[in-house]
Design a protein around this motif. Structure first.
Motif, mmCIF file in Angstrom:
data_model
loop_
_atom_site.group_PDB
_atom_site.id
_atom_site.type_symbol
_atom_site.label_atom_id
_atom_site.label_comp_id
_atom_site.label_asym_id
_atom_site.label_seq_id
_atom_site.Cartn_x
_atom_site.Cartn_y
_atom_site.Cartn_z
ATOM 1 N N PRO A 78 78.299 45.436 48.774
ATOM 2 C CA PRO A 78 78.784 44.172 49.344
ATOM 3 C C PRO A 78 78.624 43.020 48.344
ATOM 4 O O PRO A 78 77.664 42.976 47.578
ATOM 5 C CB PRO A 78 77.878 43.942 50.556
ATOM 6 C CG PRO A 78 77.301 45.273 50.866
ATOM 7 C CD PRO A 78 77.245 46.031 49.579
ATOM 8 N N ALA A 79 79.562 42.112 48.375
ATOM 9 C CA ALA A 79 79.547 40.960 47.466
ATOM 10 C C ALA A 79 78.340 40.075 47.734
ATOM 11 O O ALA A 79 77.881 39.948 48.870
ATOM 12 C CB ALA A 79 80.827 40.156 47.631
ATOM 13 N N CYS A 80 77.846 39.475 46.668
ATOM 14 C CA CYS A 80 76.741 38.522 46.773
ATOM 15 C C CYS A 80 77.340 37.147 47.047
ATOM 16 O O CYS A 80 78.009 36.577 46.188
ATOM 17 C CB CYS A 80 75.925 38.513 45.482
ATOM 18 S SG CYS A 80 74.535 37.378 45.538
ATOM 19 N N LEU A 98 74.074 36.419 36.630
ATOM 20 C CA LEU A 98 74.970 36.965 37.661
ATOM 21 C C LEU A 98 75.562 35.893 38.566
ATOM 22 O O LEU A 98 76.653 36.066 39.102
ATOM 23 C CB LEU A 98 74.225 37.987 38.520
ATOM 24 C CG LEU A 98 73.906 39.308 37.841
ATOM 25 C CD1 LEU A 98 72.866 40.078 38.639
ATOM 26 C CD2 LEU A 98 75.183 40.139 37.683
ATOM 27 N N ALA A 99 74.838 34.803 38.785
ATOM 28 C CA ALA A 99 75.294 33.790 39.743
ATOM 29 C C ALA A 99 74.675 32.439 39.424
ATOM 30 O O ALA A 99 73.586 32.361 38.855
ATOM 31 C CB ALA A 99 74.899 34.206 41.156
ATOM 32 N N THR A 100 75.357 31.389 39.823
ATOM 33 C CA THR A 100 74.803 30.054 39.634
ATOM 34 C C THR A 100 73.751 29.750 40.691
ATOM 35 O O THR A 100 72.835 28.993 40.441
ATOM 36 C CB THR A 100 75.909 28.986 39.688
ATOM 37 O OG1 THR A 100 76.634 29.143 40.908
ATOM 38 C CG2 THR A 100 76.834 29.114 38.508
ATOM 39 N N GLY A 101 73.876 30.340 41.860
ATOM 40 C CA GLY A 101 72.899 30.107 42.928
ATOM 41 C C GLY A 101 71.850 31.200 42.945
ATOM 42 O O GLY A 101 72.149 32.344 43.253
ATOM 43 N N THR A 102 70.622 30.854 42.581
ATOM 44 C CA THR A 102 69.536 31.831 42.633
ATOM 45 C C THR A 102 68.396 31.267 43.473
ATOM 46 O O THR A 102 68.212 30.060 43.577
ATOM 47 C CB THR A 102 69.007 32.191 41.231
ATOM 48 O OG1 THR A 102 68.593 31.000 40.583
ATOM 49 C CG2 THR A 102 70.059 32.896 40.400
ATOM 50 N N HIS A 103 67.648 32.188 44.063
ATOM 51 C CA HIS A 103 66.479 31.842 44.872
ATOM 52 C C HIS A 103 65.273 32.483 44.198
ATOM 53 O O HIS A 103 65.056 33.688 44.332
ATOM 54 C CB HIS A 103 66.634 32.374 46.301
ATOM 55 C CG HIS A 103 67.952 32.024 46.922
ATOM 56 N ND1 HIS A 103 68.214 30.798 47.470
ATOM 57 C CD2 HIS A 103 69.085 32.758 47.058
ATOM 58 C CE1 HIS A 103 69.451 30.780 47.940
ATOM 59 N NE2 HIS A 103 70.007 31.953 47.699
ATOM 60 N N VAL A 104 64.529 31.710 43.447
ATOM 61 C CA VAL A 104 63.373 32.217 42.713
ATOM 62 C C VAL A 104 62.157 32.166 43.631
ATOM 63 O O VAL A 104 61.874 31.135 44.226
ATOM 64 C CB VAL A 104 63.126 31.384 41.434
ATOM 65 C CG1 VAL A 104 61.899 31.870 40.690
ATOM 66 C CG2 VAL A 104 64.360 31.420 40.538
#
Length: 190
Positions: free
Chosen positions: A47-49, A68-74
């Motif tokens: 499934p797409a992120c 992989l993405a501009t939105g990350t949750h560290v």
């Protein structure tokens, strides 16, 4: 709900070194790794992120998530187990009696002075409960082998000690799906 877990790619560390929470770099270019991973996930129909990647703050994970993405949750709860005094040492240079003591009580022993497996699992599962409990969409994670195995044991109802033995390659994908309240394994080490 789908939970897609990716173990970080190979690191630039000599084989046989305990590096747990030591912040080490990736061996290869992160943009190339991100492209290869995206191609593989598309081929597997993952499934797409949509909501951004969740990641450990350690750069071997976070750098790939950012590529992989501009939105990350560290989230520090996704960091690998802390091995205390063993961090950065070769496994074969650690006193065998200490390693044996750890193996004899893998769940609670901490001869290295870092986290026990139980403490580590509590931290990882706190992230899971907060992030995945009431969610319907897919959650994508770049993490460490220990994190992936602890989550797999929890989701599938197997002992952590057994799950720690499961092979999991660098860059491997583990995909779980919740169906009518039950977690199913879609792919392991893909």
């Amino acid at each position: 709900m789908d939970l897609v877990l990716i173990r970080h790619p190979e690191v630039a560390v000599e084989a046989g070194v305990c590096y747990g929470q030591t912040d080490v770099p990736l061996r290869r270019d992160v943009r190339e790794l991100a492209s290869t991973l995206t191609t593989r996930m598309n081929a597997l129909s993952v499934p797409a992120c949509i909501d951004g990647w969740h990641t450990s703050p350690l750069r071997r994970c976070a750098s790939l998530a950012h590529a992989l993405a501009t939105g990350t949750h560290v989230d520090a709860r996704l960091s690998e187990m802390h091995f205390g005094a063993w961090e950065g040492r070769k496994w074969d240079a650690i006193d065998h009696a200490l390693v044996d003591a750890w193996a004899a009580d893998i769940e609670h022993a901490r001869p290295h002075g870092g986290e026990s497996l139980a403490q580590f699992a509590d931290r990882v599962l706190a992230w899971f409960r907060e992030t995945c409990a009431d969610r319907d969409g897919a959650v994508h994670v770049i993490a460490h082998a220990g994190v992936v195995r602890v989550l797999a044991a929890h989701l599938l109802g197997v002992s952590r000690e057994n799950a720690l033995q499961w092979p999991l390659d660098f860059g491997a994908l583990a995909w779980f799906r919740r169906v009518r309240g039950q977690w199913l394994l879609v792919r392991w080490n893909a």
